[in-house]
Design a protein around this motif. Structure first.
Motif, PDB file in Angstrom:
ATOM      1  N   PRO A 179      25.832  -6.002   6.646  1.00  0.00           N
ATOM      2  CA  PRO A 179      24.777  -5.317   7.402  1.00  0.00           C
ATOM      3  C   PRO A 179      25.121  -5.359   8.888  1.00  0.00           C
ATOM      4  O   PRO A 179      25.739  -6.324   9.359  1.00  0.00           O
ATOM      5  N   PRO A 180      24.727  -4.350   9.649  1.00  0.00           N
ATOM      6  CA  PRO A 180      25.127  -4.313  11.066  1.00  0.00           C
ATOM      7  C   PRO A 180      24.583  -5.471  11.878  1.00  0.00           C
ATOM      8  O   PRO A 180      25.154  -5.825  12.911  1.00  0.00           O
ATOM      9  N   GLU A 181      23.493  -6.101  11.411  1.00  0.00           N
ATOM     10  CA  GLU A 181      22.912  -7.209  12.163  1.00  0.00           C
ATOM     11  C   GLU A 181      23.667  -8.515  11.953  1.00  0.00           C
ATOM     12  O   GLU A 181      23.409  -9.499  12.641  1.00  0.00           O
ATOM     13  N   GLN A 182      24.606  -8.544  11.023  1.00  0.00           N
ATOM     14  CA  GLN A 182      25.258  -9.787  10.625  1.00  0.00           C
ATOM     15  C   GLN A 182      26.760  -9.693  10.884  1.00  0.00           C
ATOM     16  O   GLN A 182      27.507  -9.113  10.114  1.00  0.00           O
ATOM     17  N   ALA A 183      27.215 -10.293  11.969  1.00  0.00           N
ATOM     18  CA  ALA A 183      28.643 -10.244  12.297  1.00  0.00           C
ATOM     19  C   ALA A 183      29.445 -11.087  11.319  1.00  0.00           C
ATOM     20  O   ALA A 183      28.965 -12.096  10.788  1.00  0.00           O
ATOM     21  N   ALA A 184      30.673 -10.671  11.087  1.00  0.00           N
ATOM     22  CA  ALA A 184      31.563 -11.425  10.206  1.00  0.00           C
ATOM     23  C   ALA A 184      31.830 -12.806  10.793  1.00  0.00           C
ATOM     24  O   ALA A 184      31.865 -12.987  12.014  1.00  0.00           O
ATOM     25  N   ALA A 185      32.033 -13.769   9.910  1.00  0.00           N
ATOM     26  CA  ALA A 185      32.244 -15.155  10.350  1.00  0.00           C
ATOM     27  C   ALA A 185      33.490 -15.293  11.208  1.00  0.00           C
ATOM     28  O   ALA A 185      33.540 -16.112  12.121  1.00  0.00           O
ATOM     29  N   THR A 186      34.513 -14.489  10.916  1.00  0.00           N
ATOM     30  CA  THR A 186      35.789 -14.605  11.631  1.00  0.00           C
ATOM     31  C   THR A 186      35.937 -13.556  12.724  1.00  0.00           C
ATOM     32  O   THR A 186      37.017 -13.412  13.293  1.00  0.00           O
ATOM     33  N   ALA A 187      34.864 -12.838  13.003  1.00  0.00           N
ATOM     34  CA  ALA A 187      34.947 -11.766  14.007  1.00  0.00           C
ATOM     35  C   ALA A 187      35.097 -12.340  15.404  1.00  0.00           C
ATOM     36  O   ALA A 187      34.470 -13.331  15.770  1.00  0.00           O
ATOM     37  N   THR A 188      35.947 -11.698  16.186  1.00  0.00           N
ATOM     38  CA  THR A 188      35.974 -11.908  17.625  1.00  0.00           C
ATOM     39  C   THR A 188      35.151 -10.789  18.263  1.00  0.00           C
ATOM     40  O   THR A 188      34.771  -9.815  17.600  1.00  0.00           O
ATOM     41  N   GLU A 189      34.886 -10.915  19.544  1.00  0.00           N
ATOM     42  CA  GLU A 189      34.136  -9.857  20.213  1.00  0.00           C
ATOM     43  C   GLU A 189      34.830  -8.513  20.052  1.00  0.00           C
ATOM     44  O   GLU A 189      34.201  -7.510  19.677  1.00  0.00           O
ATOM     45  N   ASP A 190      36.136  -8.478  20.297  1.00  0.00           N
ATOM     46  CA  ASP A 190      36.868  -7.209  20.231  1.00  0.00           C
ATOM     47  C   ASP A 190      36.911  -6.657  18.811  1.00  0.00           C
ATOM     48  O   ASP A 190      36.704  -5.456  18.599  1.00  0.00           O
ATOM     49  N   SER A 191      37.202  -7.517  17.837  1.00  0.00           N
ATOM     50  CA  SER A 191      37.345  -7.012  16.467  1.00  0.00           C
ATOM     51  C   SER A 191      36.011  -6.524  15.916  1.00  0.00           C
ATOM     52  O   SER A 191      35.953  -5.536  15.178  1.00  0.00           O
ATOM     53  N   TRP A 192      34.908  -7.200  16.281  1.00  0.00           N
ATOM     54  CA  TRP A 192      33.613  -6.750  15.780  1.00  0.00           C
ATOM     55  C   TRP A 192      33.181  -5.454  16.465  1.00  0.00           C
ATOM     56  O   TRP A 192      32.609  -4.562  15.809  1.00  0.00           O
ATOM     57  N   LEU A 193      33.460  -5.308  17.750  1.00  0.00           N
ATOM     58  CA  LEU A 193      33.124  -4.059  18.435  1.00  0.00           C
ATOM     59  C   LEU A 193      33.956  -2.905  17.892  1.00  0.00           C
ATOM     60  O   LEU A 193      33.471  -1.771  17.804  1.00  0.00           O
ATOM     61  N   ASP A 194      35.196  -3.164  17.517  1.00  0.00           N
ATOM     62  CA  ASP A 194      36.007  -2.128  16.865  1.00  0.00           C
ATOM     63  C   ASP A 194      35.358  -1.702  15.547  1.00  0.00           C
ATOM     64  O   ASP A 194      35.314  -0.510  15.213  1.00  0.00           O
ATOM     65  N   ALA A 195      34.862  -2.680  14.797  1.00  0.00           N
ATOM     66  CA  ALA A 195      34.202  -2.373  13.534  1.00  0.00           C
ATOM     67  C   ALA A 195      32.925  -1.570  13.766  1.00  0.00           C
ATOM     68  O   ALA A 195      32.605  -0.648  13.004  1.00  0.00           O
ATOM     69  N   LEU A 196      32.176  -1.900  14.818  1.00  0.00           N
ATOM     70  CA  LEU A 196      30.963  -1.144  15.139  1.00  0.00           C
ATOM     71  C   LEU A 196      31.290   0.278  15.575  1.00  0.00           C
ATOM     72  O   LEU A 196      30.525   1.214  15.302  1.00  0.00           O
ATOM     73  N   ALA A 197      32.418   0.448  16.253  1.00  0.00           N
ATOM     74  CA  ALA A 197      32.843   1.809  16.623  1.00  0.00           C
ATOM     75  C   ALA A 197      33.088   2.639  15.367  1.00  0.00           C
ATOM     76  O   ALA A 197      32.776   3.835  15.327  1.00  0.00           O
ATOM     77  N   GLY A 198      33.635   2.005  14.335  1.00  0.00           N
ATOM     78  CA  GLY A 198      33.816   2.696  13.063  1.00  0.00           C
ATOM     79  C   GLY A 198      32.482   3.068  12.442  1.00  0.00           C
ATOM     80  O   GLY A 198      32.317   4.170  11.903  1.00  0.00           O
ATOM     81  N   LEU A 199      31.508   2.150  12.508  1.00  0.00           N
ATOM     82  CA  LEU A 199      30.171   2.452  12.000  1.00  0.00           C
ATOM     83  C   LEU A 199      29.576   3.635  12.752  1.00  0.00           C
ATOM     84  O   LEU A 199      28.950   4.515  12.142  1.00  0.00           O
ATOM     85  N   ALA A 200      29.762   3.686  14.059  1.00  0.00           N
ATOM     86  CA  ALA A 200      29.234   4.791  14.863  1.00  0.00           C
ATOM     87  C   ALA A 200      29.818   6.124  14.410  1.00  0.00           C
ATOM     88  O   ALA A 200      29.115   7.136  14.373  1.00  0.00           O
ATOM     89  N   ARG A 201      31.106   6.117  14.053  1.00  0.00           N
ATOM     90  CA  ARG A 201      31.727   7.358  13.574  1.00  0.00           C
ATOM     91  C   ARG A 201      31.126   7.811  12.250  1.00  0.00           C
ATOM     92  O   ARG A 201      31.208   8.986  11.899  1.00  0.00           O
ATOM     93  N   GLY A 202      30.523   6.880  11.523  1.00  0.00           N
ATOM     94  CA  GLY A 202      29.879   7.247  10.262  1.00  0.00           C
ATOM     95  C   GLY A 202      28.590   8.020  10.458  1.00  0.00           C
ATOM     96  O   GLY A 202      28.073   8.602   9.505  1.00  0.00           O
ATOM     97  N   GLY A 203      28.040   8.009  11.684  1.00  0.00           N
ATOM     98  CA  GLY A 203      26.902   8.870  12.003  1.00  0.00           C
ATOM     99  C   GLY A 203      25.533   8.253  11.850  1.00  0.00           C
ATOM    100  O   GLY A 203      24.529   8.927  12.111  1.00  0.00           O
ATOM    101  N   ASP A 204      25.440   6.988  11.456  1.00  0.00           N
ATOM    102  CA  ASP A 204      24.133   6.356  11.316  1.00  0.00           C
ATOM    103  C   ASP A 204      23.761   5.710  12.653  1.00  0.00           C
ATOM    104  O   ASP A 204      24.138   4.567  12.933  1.00  0.00           O
ATOM    105  N   VAL A 205      23.005   6.433  13.471  1.00  0.00           N
ATOM    106  CA  VAL A 205      22.708   5.980  14.832  1.00  0.00           C
ATOM    107  C   VAL A 205      21.860   4.721  14.812  1.00  0.00           C
ATOM    108  O   VAL A 205      22.096   3.772  15.581  1.00  0.00           O
ATOM    109  N   GLN A 206      20.839   4.678  13.959  1.00  0.00           N
ATOM    110  CA  GLN A 206      19.946   3.521  13.943  1.00  0.00           C
ATOM    111  C   GLN A 206      20.678   2.258  13.507  1.00  0.00           C
ATOM    112  O   GLN A 206      20.471   1.172  14.074  1.00  0.00           O
TER     113      GLN A 206
END
Length: 327
Positions: free
Chosen positions: A194-221
């Motif tokens: 879920p977008p509210e739950q960052a991965a345990a091994t995520a760094t700031e950069d890697s998680w923001l990269d993953a969120l950028a991918g979510l943004a490309r999926g088109g679900d703004v909320q």
């Protein structure tokens, strides 16, 4: 025997058992990450975890990708059957699913696809945090046969990995055998969260990269929720603040976007991006004089954003002129 000595000999016995298994299974150097685990178990990771609540979907022929995705999506709270996912991820011409489709599909369901660093320890940490992990394996006895499975547990004492795989709800593999199949695909692995739950091994950069991918999926909320959670985890993150404000603005929540940018301005008072975006947002709220005073603070001809600042200033000035002409 004292308790400390008992623990020492028990651990030594386990390590000896692992070593014997490795040697019996072939050249130990062929499984370098398993050898590393044998010598140093990741700090803070329990020695045994099994996520029994992870759903199981027996796969149809060649369709392990949809089955694996349905498994991790279901665990994340999204109800999706393998049959419903086939058209999104399965390529008939290849009789399988590519990693690109595997990463893209969860984003269409408001979930973050997080590609793990290619490290056994990271896989264990995610599972220990309650996140089942999709892995790509080569299970062919002679020729490559690519297969997706879901790791949902492990046991240090026996050196075993537990998987939802194929038609087996609980496949048990030795660390050695598992690594041999996993390494062929470059140790590829992904978690779906879920977008509210960052991965345990995520760094700031890697998680923001993953969120950028979510943004490309088109679900703004879902993207807004993801950036908000990221900013809570990394409160000094300028990219998280800008990303959150941008998506709030896109969703029409201009006042909230301005509030986020004001907070970012307090932490990063010299940021041209923050000054420009806050001025733009204030102008969009009709506060043109305040916006114009703010955009003047962003004037820096040497900045790589100088042209954006000029465009924002011109837009604000034009709105001011239009307002004065309409009086």
């Amino acid at each position: 025997m004292e308790e400390g000595h008992k623990h020492h000999w028990h651990r030594a016995g386990l390590l000896a058992l692992w070593l014997a298994a490795l040697l019996l299974g072939g050249c130990a150097s062929m499984v370098p990450q398993t050898m590393a685990l044998r010598g140093a178990w990741p700090a803070g990771v329990p020695q045994r975890v099994e996520l029994a609540d992870v759903p199981f979907f027996p796969q149809d022929e060649y369709q392990c990708g949809p089955a694996a995705l349905a498994t991790v999506l279901g665990h994340s709270g999204v109800v999706a059957s393998p049959e419903a996912l086939v058209e999104q991820v399965w390529l008939p011409s290849r009789r399988g699913s590519l990693q690109l489709e595997m990463l893209a599909t969860p984003r269409r369901h408001g979930r973050v696809s997080f590609k793990l660093a290619p490290q056994f320890a990271n896989l264990l940490r995610e599972v220990a945090a309650g996140h089942p992990v999709v892995v790509l394996q080569d299970v062919g006895p002679i020729f490559p046969q690519w297969h997706y499975a879901v790791v949902n547990g492990f046991d240090y004492a026996t050196g075993s990995i537990f998987l939802r795989s194929g038609t087996q709800a609980r496949q048990e593999m030795s660390f050695t055998a598992f690594e041999r199949t996993w390494m062929q695909g470059g140790y590829w692995a992904m978690a779906v969260l879920p977008p509210e739950q960052a991965a345990a091994t995520a760094t700031e950069d890697s998680w923001l990269d993953a969120l950028a991918g979510l943004a490309r999926g088109g679900d703004v909320q879902a993207t807004v929720r993801g950036y908000a959670a990221a900013l809570q985890r990394w409160p000094e993150s300028l990219p998280a603040a800008v990303g959150l404000a941008n998506h709030l603005h896109a969703s029409g929540s201009l006042a909230q976007a301005a509030d986020v940018l004001r907070g970012a301005k307090q932490r990063h008072p010299q940021s041209i991006i923050v000054l420009n975006n806050l001025a733009q947002t204030l102008s969009d709220l009709g506060r043109h004089h305040e916006a114009l005073a703010l955009i003047e603070q962003a004037s820096d001809p040497q900045s790589p954003f100088a042209s954006d600042v000029r465009a924002t200033r011109q837009a604000i000035q034009q709105r001011l002129r239009q307002g004065q002409a309409g009086r």
